[in-house]
Design a protein around this motif. Sequence first.
Motif, PDB file in Angstrom:
ATOM      1  N   MET A   1       0.853  -1.169   0.000  1.00 23.39           N
ATOM      2  CA  MET A   1       0.000   0.000   0.000  1.00 23.39           C
ATOM      3  C   MET A   1       0.897   1.228   0.000  1.00 23.39           C
ATOM      4  SD  MET A   1      -3.070   1.273   2.545  1.00 23.39           S
ATOM      5  CE  MET A   1      -3.169  -0.212   3.390  1.00 23.39           C
ATOM      6  N   ALA A   2       0.559   2.257  -0.751  1.00 17.80           N
ATOM      7  CA  ALA A   2       1.366   3.458  -0.838  1.00 17.80           C
ATOM      8  C   ALA A   2       1.300   4.212   0.475  1.00 17.80           C
ATOM      9  CB  ALA A   2       0.871   4.331  -1.989  1.00 17.80           C
ATOM     10  N   VAL A   3       2.410   4.903   0.783  1.00 20.39           N
ATOM     11  CA  VAL A   3       2.456   5.692   2.007  1.00 20.39           C
ATOM     12  C   VAL A   3       1.409   6.781   1.928  1.00 20.39           C
ATOM     13  CG1 VAL A   3       3.909   7.208   3.394  1.00 20.39           C
ATOM     14  CG2 VAL A   3       4.892   5.194   2.318  1.00 20.39           C
ATOM     15  N   PHE A  30      -5.384  -6.455  11.704  1.00 21.15           N
ATOM     16  CA  PHE A  30      -4.461  -7.556  12.006  1.00 21.15           C
ATOM     17  C   PHE A  30      -4.747  -8.754  11.097  1.00 21.15           C
ATOM     18  CE2 PHE A  30      -3.627 -11.581  14.135  1.00 21.15           C
ATOM     19  CZ  PHE A  30      -2.253 -11.483  14.310  1.00 21.15           C
ATOM     20  N   THR A  31      -6.018  -9.101  10.941  1.00 25.50           N
ATOM     21  CA  THR A  31      -6.393 -10.232  10.085  1.00 25.50           C
ATOM     22  C   THR A  31      -5.931  -9.986   8.652  1.00 25.50           C
ATOM     23  OG1 THR A  31      -8.290 -10.750  11.480  1.00 25.50           O
ATOM     24  CG2 THR A  31      -8.341 -11.605   9.232  1.00 25.50           C
ATOM     25  N   LEU A  32      -6.162  -8.787   8.151  1.00 28.77           N
ATOM     26  CA  LEU A  32      -5.758  -8.444   6.790  1.00 28.77           C
ATOM     27  C   LEU A  32      -4.237  -8.539   6.637  1.00 28.77           C
ATOM     28  CD1 LEU A  32      -6.509  -7.422   3.981  1.00 28.77           C
ATOM     29  CD2 LEU A  32      -6.370  -5.100   4.891  1.00 28.77           C
ATOM     30  N   GLU A  33      -3.499  -7.980   7.570  1.00 29.64           N
ATOM     31  CA  GLU A  33      -2.034  -8.002   7.484  1.00 29.64           C
ATOM     32  C   GLU A  33      -1.482  -9.419   7.639  1.00 29.64           C
ATOM     33  OE1 GLU A  33      -0.077  -5.725   6.361  1.00 29.64           O
ATOM     34  OE2 GLU A  33      -1.731  -4.300   6.214  1.00 29.64           O
ATOM     35  N   ALA A  34      -2.100 -10.212   8.499  1.00 27.80           N
ATOM     36  CA  ALA A  34      -1.658 -11.604   8.659  1.00 27.80           C
ATOM     37  C   ALA A  34      -1.885 -12.372   7.351  1.00 27.80           C
ATOM     38  CB  ALA A  34      -2.399 -12.274   9.816  1.00 27.80           C
ATOM     39  N   ASN A  35      -3.018 -12.143   6.708  1.00 29.73           N
ATOM     40  CA  ASN A  35      -3.288 -12.787   5.421  1.00 29.73           C
ATOM     41  C   ASN A  35      -2.287 -12.341   4.367  1.00 29.73           C
ATOM     42  OD1 ASN A  35      -5.461 -14.314   6.316  1.00 29.73           O
ATOM     43  ND2 ASN A  35      -6.962 -12.757   5.763  1.00 29.73           N
ATOM     44  N   ARG A  36      -1.968 -11.062   4.346  1.00 31.48           N
ATOM     45  CA  ARG A  36      -0.979 -10.553   3.389  1.00 31.48           C
ATOM     46  C   ARG A  36       0.383 -11.187   3.641  1.00 31.48           C
ATOM     47  NH1 ARG A  36      -2.662  -4.202   3.758  1.00 31.48           N
ATOM     48  NH2 ARG A  36      -4.345  -4.277   2.225  1.00 31.48           N
ATOM     49  N   TYR A  37       0.735 -11.325   4.909  1.00 32.88           N
ATOM     50  CA  TYR A  37       2.025 -11.948   5.234  1.00 32.88           C
ATOM     51  C   TYR A  37       2.071 -13.390   4.730  1.00 32.88           C
ATOM     52  CZ  TYR A  37       6.058 -13.839   7.471  1.00 32.88           C
ATOM     53  OH  TYR A  37       7.267 -14.466   7.657  1.00 32.88           O
ATOM     54  N   LEU A 128       7.980 -13.484  10.982  1.00 34.85           N
ATOM     55  CA  LEU A 128       6.785 -13.044  11.702  1.00 34.85           C
ATOM     56  C   LEU A 128       6.936 -13.308  13.196  1.00 34.85           C
ATOM     57  CD1 LEU A 128       3.919 -11.882  11.632  1.00 34.85           C
ATOM     58  CD2 LEU A 128       3.081 -14.207  11.203  1.00 34.85           C
ATOM     59  N   ALA A 129       7.414 -14.496  13.554  1.00 29.21           N
ATOM     60  CA  ALA A 129       7.607 -14.833  14.970  1.00 29.21           C
ATOM     61  C   ALA A 129       8.605 -13.874  15.624  1.00 29.21           C
ATOM     62  CB  ALA A 129       8.091 -16.279  15.103  1.00 29.21           C
ATOM     63  N   ARG A 130       9.671 -13.581  14.916  1.00 35.34           N
ATOM     64  CA  ARG A 130      10.686 -12.665  15.456  1.00 35.34           C
ATOM     65  C   ARG A 130      10.096 -11.273  15.704  1.00 35.34           C
ATOM     66  NH1 ARG A 130      13.987 -13.484  11.738  1.00 35.34           N
ATOM     67  NH2 ARG A 130      13.506 -11.682  10.456  1.00 35.34           N
ATOM     68  N   GLN A 131       9.337 -10.767  14.736  1.00 35.33           N
ATOM     69  CA  GLN A 131       8.726  -9.439  14.891  1.00 35.33           C
ATOM     70  C   GLN A 131       7.676  -9.433  16.005  1.00 35.33           C
ATOM     71  OE1 GLN A 131       9.577  -6.575  13.471  1.00 35.33           O
ATOM     72  NE2 GLN A 131      11.168  -7.512  12.197  1.00 35.33           N
ATOM     73  N   MET A 132       6.910 -10.498  16.103  1.00 36.29           N
ATOM     74  CA  MET A 132       5.892 -10.574  17.163  1.00 36.29           C
ATOM     75  C   MET A 132       6.544 -10.690  18.536  1.00 36.29           C
ATOM     76  SD  MET A 132       2.826 -12.852  15.607  1.00 36.29           S
ATOM     77  CE  MET A 132       1.465 -12.035  14.795  1.00 36.29           C
ATOM     78  N   ASP A 133       7.619 -11.471  18.625  1.00 36.16           N
ATOM     79  CA  ASP A 133       8.337 -11.582  19.899  1.00 36.16           C
ATOM     80  C   ASP A 133       8.848 -10.215  20.343  1.00 36.16           C
ATOM     81  OD1 ASP A 133       7.898 -14.300  20.086  1.00 36.16           O
ATOM     82  OD2 ASP A 133       9.926 -14.867  19.419  1.00 36.16           O
ATOM     83  N   THR A 134       9.378  -9.445  19.410  1.00 29.33           N
ATOM     84  CA  THR A 134       9.873  -8.103  19.721  1.00 29.33           C
ATOM     85  C   THR A 134       8.733  -7.216  20.209  1.00 29.33           C
ATOM     86  OG1 THR A 134      11.666  -8.300  18.111  1.00 29.33           O
ATOM     87  CG2 THR A 134      11.033  -6.067  18.765  1.00 29.33           C
ATOM     88  N   ALA A 135       7.606  -7.267  19.518  1.00 29.30           N
ATOM     89  CA  ALA A 135       6.455  -6.449  19.919  1.00 29.30           C
ATOM     90  C   ALA A 135       5.930  -6.865  21.288  1.00 29.30           C
ATOM     91  CB  ALA A 135       5.353  -6.550  18.864  1.00 29.30           C
TER      92      ALA A 135
END
Length: 177
Positions: A1-3, A30-37, A128-135
């Motif tokens: 998505m464009a900035v 979150f659901t949309l972004e998880a699907n995109r991932y 994804l796991a790494r980013q979620m662990d950080t968050a």
Amino acid sequence: MAVGSDPAPQGPPSGEPGGPPPLVRLLQEFTLEANRYVDTAGGRKDMHRTDLNALAVIMRHTAKGNVVTPGLLRKELNLSSPATTALIDRLDHSGHVTRERHSSDRRQVQLRMTPKAYQDGGAIFAPLARQMDTAMAEFSAEELETATRFMTAMVQATVAAREESSPDQQNASARPK
């Protein structure tokens, strides 16, 4: 998505009468972004979202000690029999599952994940796991417990809504009593 570009709002903005609460909007995002991932990361391994969902179902049931059959997979993923066969063929040919005859009922085929499936799944979901662990590290144990209880309730509510909306349930409620 464009900035700076937001998706077109569907219905009233959050916080306005009739609009979803901000937390519901976040769950939708979150659901949309998880699907995109999943689409992006799975695509790097030439795996469809349905393939990854199938492996998740097999892994979850295997962890509980359940036998995973094509019928269970069909039901869990809401697929037709031909689509289930095509899915299993894809996963078999890619080396992610094997078909084995059940030890006590040789007519029954059970599905098992291969080491390659675990390896590819780890590679797909490690970022994804790494980013979620950080968050999650930014939250206290108590906050995470509250979030866990909330997400459990949201999953249960979603399952209940799905079951309520299923054709079987609608047919049952339409029958005369």
